[in-house]
Design an enzyme around this catalytic site. Structure first.
Site, PDB file in Angstrom:
ATOM      1  N   ASP A  85       5.111  -5.421   5.308  1.00 22.49           N
ATOM      2  CA  ASP A  85       4.657  -6.846   4.963  1.00 22.49           C
ATOM      3  C   ASP A  85       5.016  -7.897   5.881  1.00 22.49           C
ATOM      4  O   ASP A  85       4.370  -8.571   6.277  1.00 22.49           O
ATOM      5  CB  ASP A  85       5.113  -7.045   3.587  1.00 22.49           C
ATOM      6  CG  ASP A  85       4.494  -6.052   2.316  1.00 22.49           C
ATOM      7  OD1 ASP A  85       3.545  -5.400   3.254  1.00 22.49           O
ATOM      8  OD2 ASP A  85       3.879  -5.652   1.575  1.00 22.49           O
ATOM      9  N   GLU A 136       0.519   3.875   2.889  1.00 16.53           N
ATOM     10  CA  GLU A 136       0.677   3.320   2.037  1.00 16.53           C
ATOM     11  C   GLU A 136       1.960   3.768   1.046  1.00 16.53           C
ATOM     12  O   GLU A 136       1.421   5.335   0.687  1.00 16.53           O
ATOM     13  CB  GLU A 136      -0.150   3.452   0.720  1.00 16.53           C
ATOM     14  CG  GLU A 136      -0.829   1.924   0.490  1.00 16.53           C
ATOM     15  CD  GLU A 136      -0.644   0.890   0.994  1.00 16.53           C
ATOM     16  OE1 GLU A 136       0.093  -0.387   1.439  1.00 16.53           O
ATOM     17  OE2 GLU A 136      -1.774   0.217   1.147  1.00 16.53           O
ATOM     18  N   ASP A 152       6.327   2.987   3.614  1.00 14.56           N
ATOM     19  CA  ASP A 152       7.190   2.048   4.181  1.00 14.56           C
ATOM     20  C   ASP A 152       8.550   2.053   4.135  1.00 14.56           C
ATOM     21  O   ASP A 152       9.737   2.190   4.871  1.00 14.56           O
ATOM     22  CB  ASP A 152       6.810   0.487   4.655  1.00 14.56           C
ATOM     23  CG  ASP A 152       6.781   0.085   3.390  1.00 14.56           C
ATOM     24  OD1 ASP A 152       6.623   0.617   2.400  1.00 14.56           O
ATOM     25  OD2 ASP A 152       7.110  -1.754   2.904  1.00 14.56           O
ATOM     26  N   SER A 168      -0.366  -9.252  -0.520  1.00 19.88           N
ATOM     27  CA  SER A 168       1.305  -9.641   0.396  1.00 19.88           C
ATOM     28  C   SER A 168       1.131 -10.646   0.586  1.00 19.88           C
ATOM     29  O   SER A 168       1.834 -11.762   2.097  1.00 19.88           O
ATOM     30  CB  SER A 168       1.603  -8.933   1.210  1.00 19.88           C
ATOM     31  OG  SER A 168       2.704  -8.507   1.750  1.00 19.88           O
ATOM     32  N   SER A 195       3.164 -12.564  -1.493  1.00 16.94           N
ATOM     33  CA  SER A 195       4.802 -12.791  -0.913  1.00 16.94           C
ATOM     34  C   SER A 195       5.686 -12.766   0.090  1.00 16.94           C
ATOM     35  O   SER A 195       6.105 -13.480   0.549  1.00 16.94           O
ATOM     36  CB  SER A 195       5.936 -11.712  -1.969  1.00 16.94           C
ATOM     37  OG  SER A 195       5.600 -10.825  -1.615  1.00 16.94           O
TER      38      SER A 195
END
Ligand code: ADP
Ligand code: MG
Length: 380
Positions: free
Chosen positions: A167, A28, A31, A121, A123
């Site tokens: 994502d 977490e 990325d 996610s 989005s």
């Protein structure tokens, strides 16, 4: 959905599509620090029903939002007033800017079972879905990897979030029963088996709305960039996640800044946890997987400082249950969802306990989803 579509635009949709949400099992906030992540797509979906129109208009409605947003196909420059619609409009804008022939008006109705702004996610799901729809309708010839890359470009350049690549890739490249072991520095990836024997992935939604997430997220990104600029030359690295955990004490001295050191410590150790988790998963050592999940949570809470009371409490309730291997916050943090690994046979018992104890503590309901992994975007 079809009824609503007909009532809005007096035509039936020509096609309906779906894209899944994703949950990141481990890795977490690394990325964007060149680390490895391990997300899988999950069985919660956003759908889009579409038809063309002759007016060269982009008409957008979401059953999860109020009102209709309409723009001319020739006038898709970013505008704050687009609010949620900046995701689909951004895809159209960027594709056209890249020279792709998207030259007809569209009516699009979205409807989603993915909780919005909760770390699953939604989005990336709406971005990947829109790109997938346009690729199909206008025959753009994009691969799923190219779809992921365009969705990333839109979230970064059009929506203004300095997001990593996880994502959109997790959703566009998803395969059922697999998680994506993704190297965010090189964009190389491989699939890992996500079939867990007698074990289930459980999502715990705190229903606590994240506040200021975007600004905090961008703040962490710039803290990491600052730390990297100090460390880079001496350690010969391009990303924080390339650092060796055993160099941490010396890095602390070099940084001479408690806050930046904590951020770096999280990234370096989280990267090591991802690798340990992948090995433990291969060996079906779910107890070790759980322990690593717990350690990740503590690091996100104490060193990276992106958790919050609700996430701390919900993961602790889960963790204290004997049928839970481990639990941690997932996504950007500050609220939203956590992920837990639980014994399949007792999953409903765990769910009930989490819901009851959470309500006792906060006075409102959490949501718990027992999910399956999922394929990527598709035509329904
Ligand atoms: P997350 O990606 O973790 O769910 P974000 O804040 O990144 O949280 O994205 C949430 C935003 O994505 C929403 O506020 C909205 O603008 C957009 N969005 C996601 N799903 C939908 C939907 N079904 N309808 C309209 N907008 C959506
Ligand atoms: Mg998001």
């Amino acid at each position: 959905m079809n009824k609503k579509f007909l009532s809005l635009w007096v035509v039936d949709p020509i096609k309906t599509y779906a894209a899944p949400a994703r949950v990141n099992l481990i890795g977490e906030h690394i990325d964007y620090n060149g680390g490895h992540v391990l997300p899988c797509a999950i069985s919660l979906y956003i759908k889009a029903a579409v038809s063309f129109n002759e007016e060269k208009k982009i008409n957008l409605v979401s059953e999860d939002m109020k009102g209709q947003i309409s723009v001319d196909l020739s006038n898709t420059q970013y505008d704050k007033s687009y609010s949620w619609a900046s995701y689909p409009i951004g895809v159209i804008h960027i594709l056209r800017e890249m020279g792709y022939k998207v030259d007809k008006g569209l009516n699009m109705l979205f409807s989603s079972e993915i909780p919005l702004g909760s770390g699953l996610s939604s989005s990336a799901a709406i971005l990947v879905l829109t790109t997938y729809v346009l690729n199909d309708l206008f025959d753009l010839g994009l691969s799923n990897l190219e779809i992921a890359k365009i969705a990333i470009k839109v979230e970064r350049e059009y929506c203004g979030l300095s997001c990593g690549i996880m994502d959109q890739s997790a959703i566009a490249l998803a395969q059922k029963d697999k998680c994506l072991y993704l190297d965010c520095a090189s964009f190389e990836y491989e699939y890992k088996n996500a079939v867990l024997e007698k074990t289930k992935i459980m999502i715990l939604n705190t229903k606590y709305e994240r506040k200021l997430t975007d600004s905090k997220y961008n703040e962490r990104v710039s803290e990491c960039q600052k730390a990297l600029s100090i460390i880079k030359t001496k350690y010969g690295v391009d990303n924080l996640c390339e650092l060796d955990p055993k160099d941490l004490p010396d890095i602390g001295i070099l940084l001479n800044d408690d806050l930046l050191y904590k951020r770096v410590k999280h990234c370096v150790r989280e990267e090591a946890r991802v690798k340990a988790f992948v090995t433990a998963l291969d060996e079906k050592d779910y107890s070790l997987c759980g322990k690593i999940l717990n350690e990740s949570h503590f690091s996100l809470r104490d060193d990276y400082e992106v958790s919050g009371t609700n996430l701390d409490v919900i993961t602790e309730i889960a963790r204290n249950n004997p049928y839970v291997y481990g639990a941690r916050m997932t996504g950007a943090g500050f609220g939203g969802c956590a992920v837990a690994l639980v014994d399949e046979e007792h999953a409903y018992q765990v769910k009930d306990e989490v819901l009851t104890k959470y309500k006792e503590r906060f006075g409102y309901d959490a949501e718990v989803y027992l999910i399956d992994t999922s394929d990527g975007p598709k035509v329904l």
